[in-house]
Design an enzyme around this catalytic site. Structure first.
Site, short mmCIF file in Angstrom:
data_model
loop_
_atom_site.label_atom_id
_atom_site.label_comp_id
_atom_site.label_asym_id
_atom_site.label_seq_id
_atom_site.Cartn_x
_atom_site.Cartn_y
_atom_site.Cartn_z
N SER A 171 0.83 -1.20 0.00
CA SER A 171 0.00 0.00 0.00
C SER A 171 0.86 1.25 0.00
O SER A 171 1.97 1.26 0.57
CB SER A 171 -0.87 -0.02 1.26
OG SER A 171 -1.47 1.24 1.46
N TYR A 187 -2.42 -1.37 10.96
CA TYR A 187 -2.64 -1.88 9.61
C TYR A 187 -1.46 -1.49 8.70
O TYR A 187 -0.87 -2.34 8.02
CB TYR A 187 -3.96 -1.33 9.03
CG TYR A 187 -3.98 -1.36 7.52
CD1 TYR A 187 -4.18 -2.56 6.85
CD2 TYR A 187 -3.74 -0.21 6.77
CE1 TYR A 187 -4.14 -2.60 5.46
CE2 TYR A 187 -3.71 -0.24 5.40
CZ TYR A 187 -3.91 -1.43 4.74
OH TYR A 187 -3.86 -1.47 3.37
N LYS A 203 1.75 -3.74 6.65
CA LYS A 203 2.21 -3.70 5.24
C LYS A 203 3.71 -3.46 5.18
O LYS A 203 4.44 -4.08 4.39
CB LYS A 203 1.45 -2.61 4.47
CG LYS A 203 -0.03 -2.93 4.26
CD LYS A 203 -0.23 -4.18 3.41
CE LYS A 203 -1.66 -4.64 3.33
NZ LYS A 203 -1.85 -5.95 2.71
N1 UFG Z 1 -12.81 10.86 3.26
C1 UFG Z 1 -13.80 11.76 3.56
N2 UFG Z 1 -14.99 11.27 4.00
C2 UFG Z 1 -15.21 9.93 4.19
C3 UFG Z 1 -14.18 9.02 3.87
C4 UFG Z 1 -12.98 9.53 3.42
O1 UFG Z 1 -13.64 12.97 3.41
O2 UFG Z 1 -16.31 9.56 4.61
C5 UFG Z 1 -11.52 11.36 2.72
C6 UFG Z 1 -10.33 11.02 3.59
O3 UFG Z 1 -10.15 12.02 4.57
C7 UFG Z 1 -9.21 10.97 2.56
C8 UFG Z 1 -9.89 10.49 1.28
O4 UFG Z 1 -11.28 10.72 1.49
O5 UFG Z 1 -8.74 12.27 2.34
C9 UFG Z 1 -9.67 9.02 1.00
O6 UFG Z 1 -9.99 8.28 2.17
P1 UFG Z 1 -10.17 6.69 2.15
O7 UFG Z 1 -10.60 6.29 3.53
O8 UFG Z 1 -11.06 6.32 1.02
O9 UFG Z 1 -8.72 6.11 1.82
P2 UFG Z 1 -7.30 6.47 2.50
O10 UFG Z 1 -6.58 7.34 1.55
O11 UFG Z 1 -7.47 6.89 3.90
O12 UFG Z 1 -6.56 5.05 2.46
C10 UFG Z 1 -6.58 4.18 3.57
C11 UFG Z 1 -5.17 3.60 3.77
C12 UFG Z 1 -4.82 2.64 2.68
C13 UFG Z 1 -5.86 1.61 2.61
C14 UFG Z 1 -7.17 2.28 2.35
C15 UFG Z 1 -8.25 1.26 2.27
O13 UFG Z 1 -4.22 4.64 3.80
O14 UFG Z 1 -3.60 2.01 2.95
O15 UFG Z 1 -7.48 3.21 3.41
O16 UFG Z 1 -8.46 0.67 3.48
F1 UFG Z 1 -5.56 0.72 1.65
#
Ligand code: UFG
Length: 342
Positions: A126, A151, A155
């Protein structure tokens, strides 16, 4: 026909990869404990490809069970190891659950693969290993930062375990694929992401809000140092991601890897803000999204997107789908899956 063992093959990325492997002429054996996926995913894979992959319900932490399965199936050319827990927030509350599951399953595989003459391992890593990189887009050479969750740490440690194991003997070679943010679903809308309960990730939350399962989307912060203040990520179509696994498997089987352990970024190379993604979703679906700005989510990285030139050059692979196409596929899957009458 080369046989590929796909652990976690009924999961989100695993199922899309199984489809691409079968379409490219590989025989697929799926091993999954169904802890975060459903057996009906096999129906979707079968409808798309015309082939139902072999399926073994097995927990990879059970070394004896894994060994029996390897005995039974024999002649496996490569393992693609997806099976792992992946909820960042949950891992903070239950770290041992994550360390036990994600590390023990990998160790069991690495111990048993040489006994069954399986040389090739593709590992799901990741972009979380980069934390907040100093330079963007981030290359594979960027330093790995201290993980912000158990988590994420699994990785990082998994990559180290593989690197050390590969260095210690020439029995195994491996490619770790560092995923950016996979979203979307197969064009058939027969397989897609199936989050259990309230989704943690942005796009499933968006599609569930648009279809009326959730009342409102929270945008976690608009005071970041980005052009519109919201976080930036590199969102990649899950089918593009899946195709990279086929290339990686072929590269290992054909001994085209340059070093016994290689690492590749899998992203689009384009950073997209949360607000930009929402606007694009609204544009392609014609559905206004109910959202509000809330506080930042603890642990979020401000911005990260991939330098994909190494994967583009070495793997001859590139993410092809536009953000519009990708979001449309996520929406089609949501409609098909939750409300077939729409
Ligand atoms: N976000 C929102 N509202 C939400 C969900 C997310 O604004 O309801 C924003 C987050 O703050 C972030 C972006 O959307 O800026 C993406 O968030 P995600 O939760 O979709 O994904 P992340 O970038 O946080 O990724 C994380 C981990 C990865 C993992 C992934 C999936 O960093 O390693 O979640 O579990 F693979």
């Amino acid at each position: 026909m080369k046989k590929i063992l796909v652990t976690g093959g009924t999961g989100y990325i695993g199922s899309h990869t199984a489809v691409e492997l079968i379409s490219e002429g590989y025989e697929v054996v799926i091993a999954d404990n169904l802890s975060n996926s459903k057996i009906t995913v096999l129906d979707g894979i079968e409808k798309i490809t015309g082939t139902r992959p072999a399926f073994e319900r097995i927990d990879l932490c059970d070394g004896q069970g894994l060994e029996s399965m390897l005995q039974k199936h024999g002649d496996v050319s490569a393992v693609i190891h997806f099976a792992a827990y992946k909820a960042v927030g949950e891992s903070v509350g239950q770290p041992l659950k994550y360390y036990r599951n994600n590390l023990l399953s990998l160790i069991n595989l690495l111990e048993l693969m040489p006994l069954y003459s399986i040389e090739n391992l593709v590992f799901s890593s990741s972009c979380t290993v980069y934390g907040q990189p100093e330079q963007l887009p981030v290359t594979e050479q960027a330093p790995v930062q201290p993980a912000t969750s158990p988590y994420g740490n699994t990785k990082q440690v998994s990559e180290e375990i593989i690197r050390d194991t590969v260095a210690a003997s020439n029995a195994i070679k491996s490619i770790a694929l560092r995923y950016f943010n996979p979203i979307g679903a197969h064009a058939s809308a027969l397989i897609g992401e199936l989050p259990v309960g309230v989704p943690n990730n942005l796009v499933p939350f968006i599609t569930q809000t648009a279809i009326g399962i959730r009342g409102q989307l929270s945008v976690f912060g608009n005071d970041y140092h980005t052009p519109d203040g919201s976080c930036i990520r590199d969102y990649i179509h899950v089918v593009d991601l899946a195709k990279a696994h086929v290339v990686a498997v072929r590269r290992l089987i054909e001994n085209k890897n340059r070093t016994p352990f290689e690492v590749f970024n899998l992203g689009t190379g384009r950073g997209v803000s949360v607000l930009e993604l929402i606007r694009t979703f609204e544009k392609v679906t014609g559905k206004p999204l109910n959202y509000r700005i809330t506080d930042r989510r603890p642990g979020d990285t401000e911005q990260v997107w991939a330098d994909t030139s190494f994967a583009n050059k070495e793997l001859g692979w590139q993410a092809r789908s536009t953000l519009e196409e990708t979001l449309r596929s996520a929406w089609e899957w949501e409609k098909q899956h939750h409300q077939p009458e729409i």
